[in-house]
Scaffold this active site. Structure first.
Site, PDB file in Angstrom:
ATOM      1  N   SER A 177       0.805  -1.219   0.000  1.00 27.24           N
ATOM      2  CA  SER A 177       0.000   0.000   0.000  1.00 27.24           C
ATOM      3  C   SER A 177       0.842   1.274   0.000  1.00 27.24           C
ATOM      4  O   SER A 177       0.313   2.353  -0.258  1.00 27.24           O
ATOM      5  CB  SER A 177      -0.933   0.017   1.214  1.00 27.24           C
ATOM      6  OG  SER A 177      -0.201   0.098   2.417  1.00 27.24           O
ATOM      7  N   LYS A 235       0.996   4.675   6.784  1.00 29.94           N
ATOM      8  CA  LYS A 235       0.446   5.519   5.715  1.00 29.94           C
ATOM      9  C   LYS A 235       1.096   6.893   5.800  1.00 29.94           C
ATOM     10  O   LYS A 235       1.853   7.197   6.708  1.00 29.94           O
ATOM     11  CB  LYS A 235      -1.076   5.674   5.855  1.00 29.94           C
ATOM     12  CG  LYS A 235      -1.859   4.364   5.945  1.00 29.94           C
ATOM     13  CD  LYS A 235      -1.916   3.619   4.640  1.00 29.94           C
ATOM     14  CE  LYS A 235      -2.743   2.341   4.783  1.00 29.94           C
ATOM     15  NZ  LYS A 235      -2.726   1.520   3.561  1.00 29.94           N
TER      16      LYS A 235
END
Length: 290
Positions: free
Chosen positions: A59, A132
């Site tokens: 991701s 993230k």
């Protein structure tokens, strides 16, 4: 009995025996002690200062690849709030879908090895640990897209050169999934941050799983340390410079920082322990040389 030296000084036989006994400590006794001290220091550093995290998914490609290990500063947010563009490790809320596949029971030996690895910070992440990039801070208005398909923060578009395989523009926005690039304006709630992955096509992030409480942030990932060929710092891209704060837009003035209490004590504890061990080791080496 105290023996008198030629120059008038005296020597305490008990002290001589004590020094002799310390000098004659065999290696097989010292080695386990040194290993225990090193293990305790590793646990202290992992708990309070730094921790290595394993990247389990794609991701964050190509900033971070599967199998990379990053160093995470666990005390930086005790003295300040997160900054847009920083890469952070956090614990997901109940809305966040686990990104680590559940593995079969490894048995007693495997569980013990994982426990030891977790203590020193070299184990795999938990199913609720995520990494993230911070896009929005408390009060920010984040949406996508402008005429060029860019994410905007407080009306300023981001030129995200770090993004790998962005989501398509032709898929209608759906708050239940992160397949679409477009999403309606999100006002980041107080005490929370809005995060997204760099590999937008596969990243499950704030677009569909919501903001993350700042209290859930473990720390800032600031360096790739493994494999050695990928050693690099994780800085803040220039695209985040010049974005007005939500307080500027509303005229409410700057938001105060709320550092966690005891942050200074947390920082000093492992450092004091390390200094103490080094000082004792130095005294031992000097005693052996005499």
């Amino acid at each position: 009995m105290v023996r008198t030296l030629d120059d008038g000084g005296t020597v305490d036989p008990w002290r001589r025996r004590s020094r002799r006994s310390r000098r004659q400590m065999p290696l097989w006794q010292e080695l386990p002690l040194l290993l225990i001290v090193a293990f305790c220091l590793a646990v202290l550093i992992r708990t309070f200062l730094l921790q290595a995290f394993f990247i389990p998914s794609g991701s964050m490609e190509n900033t971070l690849l599967v199998g990379d290990r990053v160093l995470v500063n666990k005390v930086v947010y005790d003295v300040r709030d997160p900054v847009r563009g920083e890469v952070v490790v956090f614990r997901g809320t109940e809305q966040w879908v686990p990104q680590v596949d559940t593995e079969p029971d490894p048995g007693l030996g495997g569980r013990f090895a994982r426990t030891v690895g977790d203590l020193v910070g070299v184990s795999r992440p938990g199913e609720k640990d995520f990494i993230k990039r911070v896009i929005g801070l408390p009060g920010d208005r984040v949406e996508c897209c402008d005429e060029q398909g860019r994410v905007t923060v407080n009306g300023v578009p981001l030129d995200e050169t770090y993004v790998f395989q962005d989501s398509p523009l032709d898929i209608p926005p759906n708050p239940a999934e992160c397949r679409a690039r477009r999403f309606t304006e999100i006002v980041v709630p107080p005490g929370q941050i809005f995060v997204m992955g760099d590999h937008r096509l596969v990243s499950q992030d704030g677009r569909c799983q919501g903001p993350v409480p700042i209290d859930n942030v473990v720390g800032r990932a600031f360096m790739v340390v493994w494999p050695s060929a990928r050693w690099s710092a994780l800085g803040v891209p220039q695209t985040f410079e010049g974005i007005p704060t939500s307080a500027t837009l509303t005229g409410d003035g700057p938001l105060p920082l709320q550092p966690s209490p005891g942050g200074g004590v947390v920082l000093l504890l492992p450092i004091a322990s390390l200094v103490s061990v080094l000082a004792r080791s130095g005294r031992s080496i000097r005693a052996r040389r005499r």
